[in-house]
Design an enzyme around this catalytic site. Structure first.
Site, short mmCIF file in Angstrom:
data_model
loop_
_atom_site.label_atom_id
_atom_site.label_comp_id
_atom_site.label_asym_id
_atom_site.label_seq_id
_atom_site.Cartn_x
_atom_site.Cartn_y
_atom_site.Cartn_z
N LYS A 180 -12.05 -0.11 -0.03
CA LYS A 180 -11.22 0.59 -1.02
C LYS A 180 -11.96 0.64 -2.35
CE LYS A 180 -7.19 0.16 1.75
NZ LYS A 180 -6.46 -0.86 2.50
N HIS A 212 -5.48 -3.79 -1.85
CA HIS A 212 -5.28 -2.78 -2.92
C HIS A 212 -5.28 -3.41 -4.32
CE1 HIS A 212 -4.52 0.90 -0.63
NE2 HIS A 212 -4.00 0.11 0.28
N SER A 231 0.79 -1.22 0.00
CA SER A 231 0.00 0.00 0.00
C SER A 231 0.83 1.28 0.00
CB SER A 231 -0.95 0.01 1.19
OG SER A 231 -0.25 -0.23 2.38
#
Ligand SMILES: *Cc1c(COP(=O)(O)O)cnc(C)c1O
Length: 393
Positions: free
Chosen positions: A241, A210, A182
């Site tokens: 996310k 991610h 990340s």
């Protein structure tokens, strides 16, 4: 008089002096390409809202409709009376999306790691963990009581060496890595890590927080990216996310999912995702399945922005994803850079120790499908202006 809490003030002062104190900005607008922060309209370069789903009308509508039908709260932990048909549907749909046998949801990605690692390994066992793994993996490893062996970042050879030395002394072994890291935006060499884990008979777990909605066909994640279907035992993910909501997920082998329903402590002792969250995630998933348009735009934006930033002379480290670290070195410079960007109308946070190693402070730019090309051009202009002013480029 020295009180028992006086040390906290000393520590806070030390953080401020070294440029490592978190100053938290308050938003008074929805997430999107532009935000209102502390009363000022700024370009958003820091959210994980990769696909712009956090404020997508279809996602918002789904949450509203579910609240009309089911109310708001789950009212109990999942095992007692907190599992609604919405939760079951979301888990089934997530498993289908990932192309795995089963999935189980948690309140967050952080909790998914805390649930999973201690359920799989205990004090006699061993965990091999990438040295740059996310804090929630580190905490999950510590909670398990297993021996933790850190291997060099993204280095399957070092992993092999460590496993050769340690594996036989423990009944069970777990290899765990972030999929996309990340802070640097690099991708774990999961294909080679899989070979090593298999050779040493270890469970393989990847945290794809991610990677979901970003890597693979239509955002199916890192396992799809490497075509490792059926080979990775556990994919941990977040719904906060690219999905734009909040929640965590573990997808993979049905035996592991069944075990987590029995032994995952955040599952057993903390209430489920709320009704609007769950329904919103279902709507996000539907959008991902219906078209690759948002994922394609995310990558187009990423390519454009990174190419221009490199041309301007910025050091973007080893990123190969929409996570774009602008490497600056010392934390005070990164903080000053972030402050100047904000004055010029760009919201991008400085990141320093302990989130990244000392001396590797940076501004982290997060690219999103929500950005228009003009937004990125405006951001570039301001980055160049501030970079020149602070003599970074
Ligand atoms: C963001 C992140 C998490 C935490 O996810 P939440 O759902 O926000 O708790 C876990 N692991 C990794 C690798 C992350 O980047």
């Amino acid at each position: 008089m020295i009180t028992p809490l006086a040390w906290i003030q000393d520590e806070l002062d030390a953080l401020k002096e070294s440029g490592l104190y978190n100053r938290i900005r308050t938003l008074s607008s929805p997430q999107g390409a532009w935000l209102v922060v502390d009363g000022k309209k700024v370009l958003n370069f820091c959210s994980n809202n990769y696909l712009g789903l956090a404020n997508h009308p279809k996602v918002v509508q789904a949450a509203k409709e579910a609240m009309e039908k089911y109310g708001v709260g789950p009212a109990a932990v999942r095992t007692i009376a907190g599992t609604m048909d919405l939760h079951v549907e979301l888990e089934k749909r997530l498993a289908d999306f990932k192309g795995v046998e089963a999935a189980i949801t948690f309140q967050s990605g952080f909790n998914a790691n805390l649930a999973t690692i201690p359920a799989l390994v205990g004090k006699d066992d061993v965990i091999f963990s990438d040295e740059l793994n996310h804090a929630s993996i580190i905490d999950g490893c510590r909670l398990s009581g297993a021996k933790i062996v850190r291997y060099n970042h993204c280095d399957p050879q070092d992993l092999d060496k460590a496993m050769f030395e340690e594996r036989r002394q423990h009944p069970r072994a777990l290899v765990v890595t972030d999929g996309v890291f990340s802070m640097d935006g690099d991708i774990a060499p999961l294909d080679r890590i899989y070979e090593v884990a298999k050779k040493h008979e270890a469970i393989l777990m990847v945290d794809d927080a991610h990677g979901e909605g970003v890597l693979g066909r239509g955002g199916r994640g890192i396992v799809d990216h490497y075509q490792l279907h059926g080979k990775v035992d556990i994919e941990v993910g977040t719904l906060s996310k690219a999905f734009g909501v909040v929640g965590g997920v573990v997808a993979g082998n049905s035996l592991i999912v069944e075990w987590l329903r029995q032994r995952g402590r955040p599952f057993l002792f903390s209430s489920a995702m709320t009704v609007p969250d769950t329904a919103a995630c279902l709507a996000s998933l539907e959008l991902l399945e219906s078209s690759t348009e948002l994922v394609d735009r995310l990558w187009e934006n990423t390519r454009f922005f990174k190419e221009e930033m490199r041309k301007a002379g910025f050091d973007l480290g080893r990123s190969v994803t929409p996570i774009t670290p602008v490497m600056l070195g010392e934390a005070p410079l990164a903080q000053e850079f972030s402050k100047s960007l904000f004055e010029e109308g760009v919201f991008a946070m400085a990141i320093g120790f302990p989130t990244v190693p000392r001396g590797k402070a940076r501004i982290r730019v997060m690219i999103s499908a929500a950005h228009q090309k003009e937004d990125l051009e405006r951001g570039l202009e301001i980055f160049v202006k501030v970079g020149q002013k602070l003599k970074v480029i």
